[in-house]
Design a protein around this motif. Sequence first.
Motif, PDB file in Angstrom:
ATOM      1  N   LYS A  75      23.206   8.263 111.561  1.00 20.96           N
ATOM      2  CA  LYS A  75      23.504   9.577 110.982  1.00 20.96           C
ATOM      3  C   LYS A  75      22.329  10.532 111.136  1.00 20.96           C
ATOM      4  CE  LYS A  75      26.999   8.096 107.646  1.00 20.96           C
ATOM      5  NZ  LYS A  75      27.415   8.073 106.209  1.00 20.96           N
ATOM      6  N   ILE A  76      21.116  10.006 110.986  1.00 22.27           N
ATOM      7  CA  ILE A  76      19.925  10.843 111.173  1.00 22.27           C
ATOM      8  C   ILE A  76      19.857  11.330 112.618  1.00 22.27           C
ATOM      9  CG2 ILE A  76      17.399  10.865 111.148  1.00 22.27           C
ATOM     10  CD1 ILE A  76      17.513   8.832 108.875  1.00 22.27           C
ATOM     11  N   LEU A  77      20.209  10.457 113.555  1.00 23.04           N
ATOM     12  CA  LEU A  77      20.205  10.835 114.970  1.00 23.04           C
ATOM     13  C   LEU A  77      21.267  11.893 115.274  1.00 23.04           C
ATOM     14  CD1 LEU A  77      19.590   7.347 116.580  1.00 23.04           C
ATOM     15  CD2 LEU A  77      18.099   9.350 116.755  1.00 23.04           C
ATOM     16  N   CYS A  78      22.377  11.833 114.566  1.00 28.35           N
ATOM     17  CA  CYS A  78      23.413  12.861 114.741  1.00 28.35           C
ATOM     18  C   CYS A  78      22.920  14.218 114.232  1.00 28.35           C
ATOM     19  CB  CYS A  78      24.699  12.451 114.016  1.00 28.35           C
ATOM     20  SG  CYS A  78      25.593  11.117 114.850  1.00 28.35           S
ATOM     21  N   VAL A  79      22.195  14.198 113.128  1.00 24.74           N
ATOM     22  CA  VAL A  79      21.595  15.433 112.610  1.00 24.74           C
ATOM     23  C   VAL A  79      20.584  15.973 113.623  1.00 24.74           C
ATOM     24  CG1 VAL A  79      20.129  16.432 110.809  1.00 24.74           C
ATOM     25  CG2 VAL A  79      21.923  14.806 110.196  1.00 24.74           C
ATOM     26  N   SER A  80      19.785  15.059 114.183  1.00 27.42           N
ATOM     27  CA  SER A  80      18.819  15.437 115.212  1.00 27.42           C
ATOM     28  C   SER A  80      19.520  16.081 116.403  1.00 27.42           C
ATOM     29  CB  SER A  80      18.048  14.195 115.675  1.00 27.42           C
ATOM     30  OG  SER A  80      17.261  14.465 116.803  1.00 27.42           O
ATOM     31  N   ALA A  81      20.653  15.503 116.815  1.00 24.98           N
ATOM     32  CA  ALA A  81      21.416  16.036 117.946  1.00 24.98           C
ATOM     33  C   ALA A  81      21.908  17.452 117.664  1.00 24.98           C
ATOM     34  CB  ALA A  81      22.599  15.120 118.252  1.00 24.98           C
ATOM     35  N   VAL A  82      22.389  17.685 116.442  1.00 20.77           N
ATOM     36  CA  VAL A  82      22.899  19.009 116.066  1.00 20.77           C
ATOM     37  C   VAL A  82      21.761  20.032 116.055  1.00 20.77           C
ATOM     38  CG1 VAL A  82      23.915  20.358 114.188  1.00 20.77           C
ATOM     39  CG2 VAL A  82      24.851  18.110 114.759  1.00 20.77           C
ATOM     40  N   LEU A  83      20.619  19.652 115.486  1.00 20.13           N
ATOM     41  CA  LEU A  83      19.469  20.562 115.426  1.00 20.13           C
ATOM     42  C   LEU A  83      19.011  20.963 116.830  1.00 20.13           C
ATOM     43  CD1 LEU A  83      17.340  18.897 112.585  1.00 20.13           C
ATOM     44  CD2 LEU A  83      18.497  21.117 112.485  1.00 20.13           C
ATOM     45  N   LEU A  84      18.957  19.984 117.730  1.00 18.06           N
ATOM     46  CA  LEU A  84      18.513  20.284 119.098  1.00 18.06           C
ATOM     47  C   LEU A  84      19.559  21.083 119.870  1.00 18.06           C
ATOM     48  CD1 LEU A  84      16.767  16.896 119.754  1.00 18.06           C
ATOM     49  CD2 LEU A  84      15.696  19.128 120.065  1.00 18.06           C
ATOM     50  N   LEU A  85      20.830  20.828 119.594  1.00 13.65           N
ATOM     51  CA  LEU A  85      21.885  21.619 120.234  1.00 13.65           C
ATOM     52  C   LEU A  85      21.788  23.081 119.798  1.00 13.65           C
ATOM     53  CD1 LEU A  85      24.437  21.832 121.942  1.00 13.65           C
ATOM     54  CD2 LEU A  85      25.758  21.221 119.906  1.00 13.65           C
ATOM     55  N   GLY A 111      10.937  26.327 118.079  1.00 13.44           N
ATOM     56  CA  GLY A 111       9.900  25.814 117.199  1.00 13.44           C
ATOM     57  C   GLY A 111      10.433  25.027 116.018  1.00 13.44           C
ATOM     58  N   VAL A 112      11.275  25.666 115.211  1.00  9.92           N
ATOM     59  CA  VAL A 112      11.758  25.035 113.982  1.00  9.92           C
ATOM     60  C   VAL A 112      12.903  24.059 114.258  1.00  9.92           C
ATOM     61  CG1 VAL A 112      12.754  25.416 111.698  1.00  9.92           C
ATOM     62  CG2 VAL A 112      11.036  27.003 112.582  1.00  9.92           C
ATOM     63  N   PHE A 113      13.984  24.537 114.884  1.00 13.08           N
ATOM     64  CA  PHE A 113      15.134  23.654 115.134  1.00 13.08           C
ATOM     65  C   PHE A 113      14.788  22.568 116.162  1.00 13.08           C
ATOM     66  CE2 PHE A 113      17.447  27.054 113.071  1.00 13.08           C
ATOM     67  CZ  PHE A 113      18.499  26.411 112.438  1.00 13.08           C
ATOM     68  N   GLY A 114      14.164  22.984 117.264  1.00 12.96           N
ATOM     69  CA  GLY A 114      13.816  22.013 118.298  1.00 12.96           C
ATOM     70  C   GLY A 114      12.798  20.997 117.807  1.00 12.96           C
ATOM     71  N   GLY A 115      11.705  21.488 117.213  1.00 12.90           N
ATOM     72  CA  GLY A 115      10.671  20.585 116.697  1.00 12.90           C
ATOM     73  C   GLY A 115      11.200  19.654 115.628  1.00 12.90           C
ATOM     74  N   SER A 116      12.052  20.170 114.744  1.00 16.07           N
ATOM     75  CA  SER A 116      12.616  19.349 113.671  1.00 16.07           C
ATOM     76  C   SER A 116      13.574  18.303 114.222  1.00 16.07           C
ATOM     77  CB  SER A 116      13.350  20.237 112.655  1.00 16.07           C
ATOM     78  OG  SER A 116      12.453  21.136 112.039  1.00 16.07           O
ATOM     79  N   GLY A 117      14.364  18.700 115.207  1.00 14.86           N
ATOM     80  CA  GLY A 117      15.291  17.742 115.814  1.00 14.86           C
ATOM     81  C   GLY A 117      14.562  16.601 116.492  1.00 14.86           C
ATOM     82  N   VAL A 118      13.488  16.923 117.196  1.00 15.09           N
ATOM     83  CA  VAL A 118      12.697  15.889 117.862  1.00 15.09           C
ATOM     84  C   VAL A 118      12.026  14.979 116.837  1.00 15.09           C
ATOM     85  CG1 VAL A 118      10.679  15.445 119.317  1.00 15.09           C
ATOM     86  CG2 VAL A 118      12.302  17.227 119.955  1.00 15.09           C
ATOM     87  N   GLY A 119      11.450  15.564 115.786  1.00 14.31           N
ATOM     88  CA  GLY A 119      10.761  14.778 114.755  1.00 14.31           C
ATOM     89  C   GLY A 119      11.688  13.795 114.056  1.00 14.31           C
ATOM     90  N   MET A 120      12.901  14.244 113.734  1.00 17.65           N
ATOM     91  CA  MET A 120      13.848  13.363 113.056  1.00 17.65           C
ATOM     92  C   MET A 120      14.311  12.240 113.974  1.00 17.65           C
ATOM     93  SD  MET A 120      16.176  15.862 110.645  1.00 17.65           S
ATOM     94  CE  MET A 120      16.621  14.518 109.562  1.00 17.65           C
ATOM     95  N   GLY A 121      14.604  12.588 115.235  1.00 17.76           N
ATOM     96  CA  GLY A 121      15.042  11.573 116.181  1.00 17.76           C
ATOM     97  C   GLY A 121      13.944  10.569 116.494  1.00 17.76           C
ATOM     98  N   TYR A 122      12.741  11.059 116.677  1.00 17.92           N
ATOM     99  CA  TYR A 122      11.572  10.225 116.974  1.00 17.92           C
ATOM    100  C   TYR A 122      11.340   9.204 115.871  1.00 17.92           C
ATOM    101  CZ  TYR A 122       6.497   9.422 117.817  1.00 17.92           C
ATOM    102  OH  TYR A 122       5.249   8.879 118.044  1.00 17.92           O
ATOM    103  N   ASN A 123      11.340   9.656 114.630  1.00 16.36           N
ATOM    104  CA  ASN A 123      11.098   8.762 113.502  1.00 16.36           C
ATOM    105  C   ASN A 123      12.225   7.745 113.354  1.00 16.36           C
ATOM    106  OD1 ASN A 123      11.425   8.015 110.452  1.00 16.36           O
ATOM    107  ND2 ASN A 123       9.307   8.702 110.651  1.00 16.36           N
ATOM    108  N   ALA A 124      13.464   8.206 113.476  1.00 10.63           N
ATOM    109  CA  ALA A 124      14.610   7.306 113.300  1.00 10.63           C
ATOM    110  C   ALA A 124      14.628   6.204 114.349  1.00 10.63           C
ATOM    111  CB  ALA A 124      15.914   8.110 113.364  1.00 10.63           C
TER     112      ALA A 124
END
Length: 401
Positions: A75-85, A111-124
């Motif tokens: 689910k975290i990865l899905c959120v990451s996918a949406v943020l990066l999209l 910066g915000v959406f892209g960086g946040s999406g990468v950070g969430m996906g990376y950690n997960a």
Amino acid sequence: MEESRNRWVILFVGTFMLLFLGLIYAWSIFSVPFQAVYTEWTVSQLSMTFTISMICFCLSGFVAGNLSKKVPAAKILCVSAVLLLIGFAGVSFLPSENAEVSRYLLYLLYGVFGGSGVGMGYNAIISTVNKSFPDKAGIASGIMLLGFGLGGIILGGIVNSIVAKIGIFTTFRILGVMIAVVLFLGSFFIKAPNISVQKTESQSAKGSVDYTTKEMLQEKAFWIFVFWTVLLNSASLLVINSAASIAVAFGIPAVMGLIVSLFNGIGRVVHGAFFDRFKEKKSILLNNSFVIFAGIFLVLGAKFHMIPLVLCGLICSGLGYGGTPTLSSAIINYRFGEKNFAVNFSVANFSLIPAAIIGPLASSALIEKSNGAYDSTFWMIVILAALALVLRTFLKEKVHE
């Protein structure tokens, strides 16, 4: 046996996903075409985009770590996918006629959406996959971070060609959809292992004690390690950010600057495997040695104008810079346990922020004061690495009973 086979599949999928997330480091490829469209933007205004993305990368990793206690990695990865999209596809709709509005939108979207999406996906990905490798946390981290580090090189080169053919905005639209699809499909594979199997393997591998984040922050060893990573990353970034320029300054083709990125990737696997065999202090010493020798080779190469020494310095810089993220993952897991690894790892990653500020600022100031010469920069690498080496002596090896 089935569990053992599955974990290598999960590792492969996780590494492939991190390859795409590593595109966040390809900002230098994107910045040039953006400046061609928005000629009013200064270099510092453009570089602020990457700074914002790195800050959001760290903050979102912390958020993902806390969410992982209650929410599955998928689910975290899905959120990451949406943020990066939203972030990447949104960039494709920036208005070309209003440079100031577009700049702030770029800060928000990339910066915000892209960086946040990468950070969430990376950690997960890293925190979940590592649970399947309690006996090989170093090599697993190294392989995954190799993928993350090579994303900007392998995919960055492809993206550069696409931008030249169809333009920066259409490219971002394609990337947004492509990254989201990869993360969404990959999320079906990224699962924590069977708890009983994980617990048995973990206990037999190291018998570790699980620290809460509060308990970890109260440990002197944690702060010694964090300050060590700041010093070493700052030293490495003095070279990493200017590798191509350094190569040109000594009569070496600019493309040879990529040797740093190549050995950065190789270093992640080398340090991971070395950690699994020799654990903390020897691994930290090896990493520190690469950086201090990088400075020494570069100082001598500049003094005697010897290209082979400069190349050795660039190679050692890559090997040294590749070691710190791998050791950060492996040591936080090894020393403070697996139960709260997702949060603890994200907290340790905050060391990237001061390093990302100190390294580039120090590099710019030293080069300006020396009228373009790199001698003082190379000496600063030696000094920072030497300080890190002294700090390392205060870190006591973790003894697992």
